[in-house]
Design a protein around this motif. Structure first.
Motif, PDB file in Angstrom:
ATOM      1  N   TYR A   1       1.275  -1.186  -0.358  1.00 56.02           N
ATOM      2  CA  TYR A   1       0.420  -0.160  -0.046  1.00 56.02           C
ATOM      3  C   TYR A   1       0.785   0.747  -0.049  1.00 56.02           C
ATOM      4  CZ  TYR A   1      -3.984  -2.611   0.686  1.00 56.02           C
ATOM      5  OH  TYR A   1      -5.856  -2.408   0.191  1.00 56.02           O
TER       6      TYR A   1
ATOM      7  N   SER B   1       0.421   3.903  -5.165  1.00 59.17           N
ATOM      8  CA  SER B   1      -0.510   4.287  -4.752  1.00 59.17           C
ATOM      9  C   SER B   1      -0.134   5.844  -5.405  1.00 59.17           C
ATOM     10  CB  SER B   1      -0.289   4.219  -3.168  1.00 59.17           C
ATOM     11  OG  SER B   1      -1.264   2.925  -2.482  1.00 59.17           O
TER      12      SER B   1
ATOM     13  N   LEU C   1      -4.635   8.052   1.258  1.00 63.01           N
ATOM     14  CA  LEU C   1      -4.050   6.952  -0.121  1.00 63.01           C
ATOM     15  C   LEU C   1      -5.157   6.423  -0.568  1.00 63.01           C
ATOM     16  CD1 LEU C   1      -1.301   6.320   0.359  1.00 63.01           C
ATOM     17  CD2 LEU C   1      -2.154   4.023   0.969  1.00 63.01           C
TER      18      LEU C   1
ATOM     19  N   ARG D   1      -4.707   3.312  -3.531  1.00 64.97           N
ATOM     20  CA  ARG D   1      -4.082   2.232  -5.080  1.00 64.97           C
ATOM     21  C   ARG D   1      -4.466   1.664  -5.671  1.00 64.97           C
ATOM     22  NH1 ARG D   1      -2.775  -3.491  -2.210  1.00 64.97           N
ATOM     23  NH2 ARG D   1      -5.213  -4.225  -3.201  1.00 64.97           N
TER      24      ARG D   1
END
Ligand SMILES: *Cc1c(COP(=O)(O)O)cnc(C)c1O
Length: 396
Positions: free
Chosen positions: A163, A314, A368, A370
């Motif tokens: 990640y 990401s 965040l 991904r």
């Protein structure tokens, strides 16, 4: 097939694990489904009981069939390992490996960027059975020696984290570990053996979620454990004791997926990098986390140790409210929202590492996201994301 050791990986992928001459010229290895394996004589029957972990021949379906052995040989050769076991999932590969190398009273170090369910297993199951578990900063390098205790037995590395994408100094960690008799385990799912050779960098046991790039079609779960000669008895015995094996049909699908792996990864590498560069120029994006970009943590190590980058990376968005995030993610037409990655279809998922990490705080407040790049054309992927950004702006 002929000895493929001198071929390049892309060529080896087309030859490994098949033997047309043994099957009337059939190009691909047939699926051997079996529970019972018959022994012709008492002597054969008794001999089988003496060699329970021997590979290459079978005594019972649970211990593998020729289809299983073909995949295991292919994976081991590709990764540069002494041998391999295939198991029913990537998580099973992690848990079987940890159970193989640890006992009550041992101490395990795990990277703070590790795959979540492996972390959960360690905190729930291993601790319950008396194993001490500590986490370390993925950028620690050779300083990991400072975390060693007299009972430290193994380090579970993963480079990059799937990640947050920190690249680890595996050779430095391995050098420190081996001075203290500590085993180095690595989750090599992101790079695959095509872009990182774990055993050439000091790893003792390598784990892959073959669910991802190795199989590549989002239609099966599989894990591989590859190991040095020294670690072979531990792994084979434990996988056998746990009563797990990958079903022959899934072994077949995995080997089938591997044939095209080099071509798939090359496309995914190129498109992901171009998409990452494009995203880095978008005003909505604060940062791109991609090991092949200079601003990624550990980029110099990636350059030194890896021969390529896969299609998973990401981005961090400038802070937005939930409705704007939903407007971006909902109604994407190519990117699907779902777990796993490495398939032919592009995927996107939001994630928040902040509550997970314990050894190295993740303080970034931006969302965040991904992205797993599939086999689509880059312009269609850009158009899909650009339309999402437009919806996001309208929802602000
Ligand atoms: C998906 C994944 C696993 C687990 O694989 P499954 O086959 O889904 O159990 C392990 N490690 C990493 C890095 C993964 O992304």
């Amino acid at each position: 097939m002929s000895d493929s050791k001198n071929f390049r990986d892309a060529t080896r992928l087309t030859t490994l694990g098949r033997d047309p001459a043994a099957y009337d010229g059939v190009v691909s290895l047939p699926v051997h489904r079996a529970s019972t394996i018959l022994f012709p004589t008492l002597a054969d029957f008794e001999k089988s009981a003496l060699a329970p972990t021997e590979t290459g021949r079978t005594t019972y379906g649970l211990n593998g069939t020729p289809t299983t052995f073909a995949v295991e040989t292919a994976v081991a050769e590709l990764e540069g390992a002494h041998g391999a076991c295939v198991v029913p999932s990537g998580l099973a590969a992690i848990t079987a490996t940890l159970l193989a190398v640890l006992k009550a009273g041992d101490h395990l170090l795990i990277t703070d960027s590790a795959y979540g369910p492996g972390r959960r297993f360690s905190n729930h199951v291993l601790k319950r059975f008396g194993v001490e578990v500590d986490y370390y900063d993925p950028l620690i390098g050779g300083d990991i020696a400072r975390l060693f205790k007299p009972n430290t037995k193994a380090i579970l590395t993963e480079s990059p984290g799937s990640y947050t994408f920190e690249i680890q100094d595996i050779p430095a960690i391995a050098a420190a570990a081996h001075q203290h008799g500590v085993l180095v385990l690595m989750d090599n799912t992101w790079a695959t053996p095509l872009y990182f050779k774990p055993f050439a960098h000091g790893v003792d046991i390598s784990i892959q979620a073959a669910t991802k790039y190795m199989s590549g079609h989002s239609d099966l779960l599989a894990g591989t454990i590859t190991f040095t000669k020294e670690c072979e008895p531990l792994i084979r015995q434990t996988v056998r004791d746990l009563g797990i094996s990958l079903a022959p049909d899934d072994c077949y699908l995995l080997l089938r997926g591997m044939r095209s792996m080099a071509v798939r990864l090359k496309h995914q590498e190129q498109v992901a990098l171009a998409l990452a560069d494009w995203l880095a120029g978008r005003p909505e994006v604060k940062q791109v986390l991609h090991p092949a970009r200079p601003d990624c943590a550990g980029h110099a190590l990636w350059k030194r140790d890896f021969t390529g980058a896969s299609g998973l990376f990401s981005i961090i968005l400038h802070p937005i409210e939930k409705p704007a995030l939903a407007a971006f993610l909902d109604h994407l037409t190519i990117f699907g929202m779902g777990f796993s990655w490495g398939g032919f279809e592009s995927l996107i998922v939001p994630c928040d590492p902040r509550p997970i990490r314990t050894a190295s705080a993740w303080t970034e407040p931006g969302q965040l996201i991904r992205i797993s790049v599939g086999l689509e054309h880059i312009d269609d992927l850009k158009d899909d994301l650009a339309a999402g950004f437009a919806r996001m702006a309208a929802a602000r």
